[in-house]
Design a protein around this motif. Structure first.
Motif, PDB file in Angstrom:
ATOM      1  N   SER A 113      59.092 -70.594   9.650  1.00 42.76           N
ATOM      2  CA  SER A 113      58.315 -71.790   9.519  1.00 42.76           C
ATOM      3  C   SER A 113      58.883 -72.841  10.613  1.00 42.76           C
ATOM      4  O   SER A 113      59.679 -72.522  11.317  1.00 42.76           O
ATOM      5  N   SER A 114      57.931 -73.919  10.783  1.00 41.89           N
ATOM      6  CA  SER A 114      58.250 -74.774  11.972  1.00 41.89           C
ATOM      7  C   SER A 114      58.049 -76.024  11.437  1.00 41.89           C
ATOM      8  O   SER A 114      57.016 -76.485  10.703  1.00 41.89           O
ATOM      9  N   GLN A 115      58.703 -77.171  12.233  1.00 38.44           N
ATOM     10  CA  GLN A 115      58.303 -78.535  11.872  1.00 38.44           C
ATOM     11  C   GLN A 115      58.433 -79.314  13.198  1.00 38.44           C
ATOM     12  O   GLN A 115      59.827 -79.295  13.709  1.00 38.44           O
ATOM     13  N   VAL A 116      57.655 -80.104  13.576  1.00 37.97           N
ATOM     14  CA  VAL A 116      57.813 -80.817  14.534  1.00 37.97           C
ATOM     15  C   VAL A 116      57.772 -82.100  14.095  1.00 37.97           C
ATOM     16  O   VAL A 116      56.518 -82.680  13.607  1.00 37.97           O
ATOM     17  N   ASP A 117      58.715 -82.999  14.203  1.00 39.70           N
ATOM     18  CA  ASP A 117      58.796 -84.414  13.788  1.00 39.70           C
ATOM     19  C   ASP A 117      57.618 -85.067  14.630  1.00 39.70           C
ATOM     20  O   ASP A 117      57.431 -84.864  15.688  1.00 39.70           O
ATOM     21  N   VAL A 118      57.590 -86.213  14.111  1.00 41.53           N
ATOM     22  CA  VAL A 118      56.325 -87.274  14.470  1.00 41.53           C
ATOM     23  C   VAL A 118      56.838 -87.765  15.908  1.00 41.53           C
ATOM     24  O   VAL A 118      56.038 -87.697  17.063  1.00 41.53           O
ATOM     25  N   SER A 119      57.968 -87.915  16.231  1.00 41.87           N
ATOM     26  CA  SER A 119      58.644 -88.160  17.365  1.00 41.87           C
ATOM     27  C   SER A 119      58.100 -87.326  18.619  1.00 41.87           C
ATOM     28  O   SER A 119      58.212 -87.879  19.686  1.00 41.87           O
ATOM     29  N   ALA A 120      58.021 -86.092  18.327  1.00 40.71           N
ATOM     30  CA  ALA A 120      57.777 -84.904  19.329  1.00 40.71           C
ATOM     31  C   ALA A 120      56.367 -84.542  19.283  1.00 40.71           C
ATOM     32  O   ALA A 120      55.922 -83.855  19.900  1.00 40.71           O
ATOM     33  N   ALA A 121      55.704 -85.044  18.134  1.00 41.22           N
ATOM     34  CA  ALA A 121      54.419 -84.654  17.950  1.00 41.22           C
ATOM     35  C   ALA A 121      53.244 -85.247  18.674  1.00 41.22           C
ATOM     36  O   ALA A 121      52.489 -86.093  18.549  1.00 41.22           O
ATOM     37  N   ARG A 122      53.417 -85.074  20.145  1.00 40.45           N
ATOM     38  CA  ARG A 122      52.554 -85.671  21.246  1.00 40.45           C
ATOM     39  C   ARG A 122      52.438 -84.998  22.572  1.00 40.45           C
ATOM     40  O   ARG A 122      53.115 -83.963  22.594  1.00 40.45           O
ATOM     41  N   THR A 123      51.867 -85.672  23.430  1.00 39.73           N
ATOM     42  CA  THR A 123      51.895 -84.962  24.746  1.00 39.73           C
ATOM     43  C   THR A 123      53.226 -85.297  25.597  1.00 39.73           C
ATOM     44  O   THR A 123      53.451 -86.545  25.828  1.00 39.73           O
ATOM     45  N   LEU A 124      53.868 -84.206  25.830  1.00 39.20           N
ATOM     46  CA  LEU A 124      55.193 -84.561  26.680  1.00 39.20           C
ATOM     47  C   LEU A 124      55.108 -84.163  28.204  1.00 39.20           C
ATOM     48  O   LEU A 124      54.297 -82.908  28.388  1.00 39.20           O
ATOM     49  N   PHE A 125      55.811 -84.639  28.896  1.00 40.85           N
ATOM     50  CA  PHE A 125      55.695 -84.217  30.414  1.00 40.85           C
ATOM     51  C   PHE A 125      56.980 -83.107  30.513  1.00 40.85           C
ATOM     52  O   PHE A 125      58.217 -83.397  30.657  1.00 40.85           O
ATOM     53  N   LEU A 126      56.465 -81.964  30.702  1.00 40.91           N
ATOM     54  CA  LEU A 126      57.642 -80.684  30.836  1.00 40.91           C
ATOM     55  C   LEU A 126      57.075 -79.566  31.274  1.00 40.91           C
ATOM     56  O   LEU A 126      55.813 -79.552  31.422  1.00 40.91           O
ATOM     57  N   ASP A 127      57.820 -78.542  31.589  1.00 41.06           N
ATOM     58  CA  ASP A 127      57.337 -77.528  32.114  1.00 41.06           C
ATOM     59  C   ASP A 127      57.167 -76.395  30.710  1.00 41.06           C
ATOM     60  O   ASP A 127      58.023 -75.916  30.404  1.00 41.06           O
ATOM     61  N   ALA A 128      55.782 -76.050  30.685  1.00 41.73           N
ATOM     62  CA  ALA A 128      55.544 -75.805  29.229  1.00 41.73           C
ATOM     63  C   ALA A 128      55.851 -74.270  29.516  1.00 41.73           C
ATOM     64  O   ALA A 128      56.147 -73.392  28.190  1.00 41.73           O
ATOM     65  N   GLY A 129      55.671 -73.405  30.475  1.00 44.35           N
ATOM     66  CA  GLY A 129      55.955 -72.023  30.596  1.00 44.35           C
ATOM     67  C   GLY A 129      57.515 -71.956  30.356  1.00 44.35           C
ATOM     68  O   GLY A 129      57.882 -70.834  29.647  1.00 44.35           O
ATOM     69  N   ARG A 130      58.441 -72.573  30.959  1.00 44.48           N
ATOM     70  CA  ARG A 130      59.702 -72.566  30.705  1.00 44.48           C
ATOM     71  C   ARG A 130      60.126 -72.973  29.279  1.00 44.48           C
ATOM     72  O   ARG A 130      61.300 -72.396  28.649  1.00 44.48           O
ATOM     73  N   ILE A 131      59.756 -74.002  28.629  1.00 45.54           N
ATOM     74  CA  ILE A 131      59.903 -74.344  27.396  1.00 45.54           C
ATOM     75  C   ILE A 131      59.417 -73.073  26.210  1.00 45.54           C
ATOM     76  O   ILE A 131      60.153 -72.892  25.445  1.00 45.54           O
TER      77      ILE A 131
END
Length: 216
Positions: free
Chosen positions: A47-65
Protein backbone atom coordinates in the motif's frame (compact mmCIF):
# COMPACT_ATOMS: atom_id res chain seq x y z
CA UNK A 1 25.11 -5.94 -12.67
CA UNK A 2 22.88 -2.84 -12.68
CA UNK A 3 23.80 -2.10 -9.05
CA UNK A 4 27.50 -2.41 -9.92
CA UNK A 5 27.13 0.04 -12.80
CA UNK A 6 25.26 2.56 -10.63
CA UNK A 7 27.85 2.23 -7.88
CA UNK A 8 30.76 2.62 -10.31
CA UNK A 9 29.21 5.82 -11.68
CA UNK A 10 28.68 7.26 -8.21
CA UNK A 11 32.27 6.39 -7.25
CA UNK A 12 33.70 8.05 -10.36
CA UNK A 13 31.80 11.29 -9.81
CA UNK A 14 29.17 10.41 -12.39
CA UNK A 15 26.24 11.02 -10.03
CA UNK A 16 24.63 14.07 -11.62
CA UNK A 17 21.30 15.53 -10.56
CA UNK A 18 18.68 16.94 -12.91
CA UNK A 19 15.88 18.55 -10.86
CA UNK A 20 12.65 19.31 -12.72
CA UNK A 21 8.94 19.79 -11.91
CA UNK A 22 7.58 16.35 -11.04
CA UNK A 23 4.02 15.26 -10.25
CA UNK A 24 4.99 13.29 -7.16
CA UNK A 25 1.78 11.24 -6.62
CA UNK A 26 2.06 9.94 -10.17
CA UNK A 27 5.63 8.81 -9.53
CA UNK A 28 4.55 6.90 -6.42
CA UNK A 29 1.62 5.26 -8.19
CA UNK A 30 3.92 4.13 -11.02
CA UNK A 31 6.32 2.45 -8.59
CA UNK A 32 3.57 0.75 -6.58
CA UNK A 33 2.13 -0.69 -9.79
CA UNK A 34 5.62 -1.88 -10.77
CA UNK A 35 6.08 -3.83 -7.52
CA UNK A 36 2.50 -5.03 -7.14
CA UNK A 37 3.05 -8.34 -9.05
CA UNK A 38 5.89 -9.30 -6.66
CA UNK A 39 3.79 -8.45 -3.61
CA UNK A 40 0.82 -10.36 -5.01
CA UNK A 41 2.95 -13.41 -5.79
CA UNK A 42 4.20 -13.51 -2.18
CA UNK A 43 0.77 -12.80 -0.70
CA UNK A 44 1.87 -9.46 0.77
CA UNK A 45 -0.28 -6.36 1.17
CA UNK A 46 1.40 -3.46 -0.66
CA UNK A 47 0.00 0.00 0.00
CA UNK A 48 0.99 3.65 -0.38
CA UNK A 49 -0.05 6.91 1.21
CA UNK A 50 0.93 10.32 -0.13
CA UNK A 51 -0.06 13.00 2.38
CA UNK A 52 -1.77 16.10 1.00
CA UNK A 53 1.38 18.05 1.87
CA UNK A 54 3.33 16.07 -0.77
CA UNK A 55 0.47 15.49 -3.22
CA UNK A 56 1.58 18.20 -5.63
CA UNK A 57 4.18 19.09 -8.23
CA UNK A 58 7.62 19.15 -6.60
CA UNK A 59 10.92 20.35 -8.00
CA UNK A 60 13.26 17.36 -7.72
CA UNK A 61 15.25 14.79 -9.70
CA UNK A 62 12.48 12.33 -10.54
CA UNK A 63 14.92 9.69 -11.82
CA UNK A 64 16.93 9.64 -8.60
CA UNK A 65 13.83 9.72 -6.36
CA UNK A 66 12.42 6.85 -8.41
CA UNK A 67 15.69 4.95 -7.93
CA UNK A 68 15.61 5.51 -4.17
CA UNK A 69 12.02 4.38 -3.72
CA UNK A 70 12.48 1.47 -6.11
CA UNK A 71 15.46 0.18 -4.11
CA UNK A 72 13.69 0.53 -0.75
CA UNK A 73 10.49 -1.14 -1.99
CA UNK A 74 12.48 -3.92 -3.65
CA UNK A 75 14.42 -4.61 -0.45
CA UNK A 76 11.29 -4.56 1.70
CA UNK A 77 9.54 -7.06 -0.55
CA UNK A 78 12.62 -9.26 -0.75
CA UNK A 79 13.04 -9.56 3.02
CA UNK A 80 9.35 -9.86 3.92
CA UNK A 81 7.72 -13.29 3.82
CA UNK A 82 4.36 -12.49 5.40
CA UNK A 83 2.45 -9.34 6.26
CA UNK A 84 2.76 -6.03 4.46
CA UNK A 85 4.91 -3.35 2.91
CA UNK A 86 3.74 0.24 3.25
CA UNK A 87 5.07 3.38 1.57
CA UNK A 88 4.31 6.82 2.98
CA UNK A 89 5.43 10.25 1.79
CA UNK A 90 4.96 13.72 3.22
CA UNK A 91 6.42 17.20 2.84
CA UNK A 92 7.89 18.67 6.01
CA UNK A 93 7.85 22.44 6.45
CA UNK A 94 6.57 23.22 2.96
CA UNK A 95 4.40 26.20 3.89
CA UNK A 96 6.87 28.75 2.51
CA UNK A 97 7.31 26.94 -0.82
CA UNK A 98 10.31 24.84 0.20
CA UNK A 99 10.73 21.96 2.58
CA UNK A 100 11.96 18.39 2.92
CA UNK A 101 10.36 15.43 1.21
CA UNK A 102 10.23 12.49 3.62
CA UNK A 103 9.60 9.00 2.26
CA UNK A 104 9.17 5.97 4.52
CA UNK A 105 9.00 2.30 3.60
CA UNK A 106 7.78 0.06 6.43
CA UNK A 107 7.74 -3.74 6.29
CA UNK A 108 7.01 -6.72 8.50
CA UNK A 109 10.12 -8.58 7.42
CA UNK A 110 13.17 -10.09 9.09
CA UNK A 111 14.40 -6.83 10.63
CA UNK A 112 17.93 -5.64 11.38
CA UNK A 113 19.69 -5.72 14.75
CA UNK A 114 20.90 -2.44 16.27
CA UNK A 115 24.59 -3.32 15.99
CA UNK A 116 24.26 -3.93 12.23
CA UNK A 117 22.06 -1.01 11.24
CA UNK A 118 24.94 1.44 10.71
CA UNK A 119 26.77 -1.00 8.42
CA UNK A 120 23.98 -1.76 5.96
CA UNK A 121 24.52 1.55 4.13
CA UNK A 122 28.16 0.66 3.45
CA UNK A 123 29.37 -0.79 0.15
CA UNK A 124 29.16 -4.58 -0.38
CA UNK A 125 27.63 -5.09 3.06
CA UNK A 126 24.76 -7.33 4.10
CA UNK A 127 23.30 -7.11 7.59
CA UNK A 128 24.06 -10.79 8.15
CA UNK A 129 26.47 -13.20 6.45
CA UNK A 130 23.64 -15.63 5.73
CA UNK A 131 21.52 -13.06 3.88
CA UNK A 132 23.51 -13.18 0.64
CA UNK A 133 23.09 -16.94 0.48
CA UNK A 134 19.40 -16.90 1.39
CA UNK A 135 18.21 -13.84 -0.50
CA UNK A 136 20.95 -12.96 -2.98
CA UNK A 137 21.95 -9.44 -3.92
CA UNK A 138 25.17 -7.45 -4.22
CA UNK A 139 24.91 -5.49 -0.98
CA UNK A 140 25.08 -2.26 -3.01
CA UNK A 141 21.46 -1.11 -3.13
CA UNK A 142 21.46 0.76 0.18
CA UNK A 143 24.99 2.10 -0.44
CA UNK A 144 23.74 3.60 -3.71
CA UNK A 145 20.74 5.06 -1.89
CA UNK A 146 23.05 6.72 0.62
CA UNK A 147 25.21 8.23 -2.15
CA UNK A 148 22.14 9.63 -3.92
CA UNK A 149 20.67 11.09 -0.74
CA UNK A 150 24.01 12.66 0.24
CA UNK A 151 24.32 14.18 -3.25
CA UNK A 152 20.88 15.74 -2.65
CA UNK A 153 22.07 17.09 0.74
CA UNK A 154 19.59 14.86 2.53
CA UNK A 155 19.55 12.09 5.15
CA UNK A 156 18.74 8.38 5.14
CA UNK A 157 18.22 5.98 8.01
CA UNK A 158 16.55 2.88 9.40
CA UNK A 159 14.60 1.88 12.50
CA UNK A 160 14.32 -1.84 13.04
CA UNK A 161 14.15 -4.80 15.40
CA UNK A 162 15.03 -8.40 14.47
CA UNK A 163 11.89 -10.32 13.59
CA UNK A 164 9.73 -7.20 13.93
CA UNK A 165 10.23 -5.55 10.55
CA UNK A 166 11.96 -2.35 9.48
CA UNK A 167 11.26 1.28 8.69
CA UNK A 168 13.63 2.72 6.09
CA UNK A 169 13.34 6.45 5.44
CA UNK A 170 15.00 9.32 3.62
CA UNK A 171 14.56 13.08 3.60
CA UNK A 172 15.72 15.38 0.79
CA UNK A 173 15.18 19.12 0.27
CA UNK A 174 12.73 20.19 -2.41
CA UNK A 175 10.59 23.12 -3.48
CA UNK A 176 6.96 23.34 -4.54
CA UNK A 177 6.30 24.56 -8.04
CA UNK A 178 4.55 27.86 -7.26
CA UNK A 179 2.00 27.76 -10.08
CA UNK A 180 1.00 24.13 -9.56
CA UNK A 181 -2.23 23.34 -7.71
CA UNK A 182 -2.39 20.71 -5.01
CA UNK A 183 -3.18 17.29 -6.48
CA UNK A 184 -5.17 15.06 -4.17
CA UNK A 185 -4.01 11.47 -4.64
CA UNK A 186 -6.84 8.94 -4.83
CA UNK A 187 -5.89 5.43 -3.60
CA UNK A 188 -6.13 2.65 -6.14
CA UNK A 189 -9.23 0.48 -5.68
CA UNK A 190 -10.53 -2.63 -7.38
CA UNK A 191 -12.93 -2.01 -10.22
CA UNK A 192 -16.41 -3.18 -9.34
CA UNK A 193 -18.90 -3.86 -12.08
CA UNK A 194 -22.45 -2.68 -11.31
CA UNK A 195 -24.93 -5.35 -10.32
CA UNK A 196 -26.82 -6.71 -13.31
CA UNK A 197 -29.64 -8.36 -11.43
CA UNK A 198 -32.05 -7.38 -8.70
CA UNK A 199 -34.88 -4.90 -8.33
CA UNK A 200 -34.54 -1.47 -9.87
CA UNK A 201 -34.31 1.60 -7.66
CA UNK A 202 -36.47 3.53 -10.10
CA UNK A 203 -33.62 5.72 -11.24
CA UNK A 204 -32.20 3.34 -13.81
CA UNK A 205 -29.49 2.24 -11.35
CA UNK A 206 -29.69 -1.29 -9.88
CA UNK A 207 -30.52 -1.30 -6.18
CA UNK A 208 -27.78 -3.82 -5.42
CA UNK A 209 -24.85 -1.35 -5.15
CA UNK A 210 -21.60 -2.76 -3.77
CA UNK A 211 -19.25 -1.15 -1.26
CA UNK A 212 -15.73 -2.60 -1.16
CA UNK A 213 -13.77 -2.16 2.09
CA UNK A 214 -10.13 -3.19 2.39
CA UNK A 215 -7.86 -2.78 5.41
CA UNK A 216 -5.15 -0.91 3.47
Amino acid sequence: MIDLLHFARSESGGLRLAPAPTVFPGLVEELVRLHFPTASRKGLALSSQVDVSAARTLFLDAGRIRQLINNLLGNALKFTATGSVQLRAQLLGGESGSGRLRVEVRDTGIGVSADKQARIFESFTQADETIAGSYGGTGLGLAICRRIVEAMHGEIGVESLPGMGSLFWFEVPTTIRPDAPVTVAVPLAPRVEPARAGPSSGTGTPAGDVLVVEDN
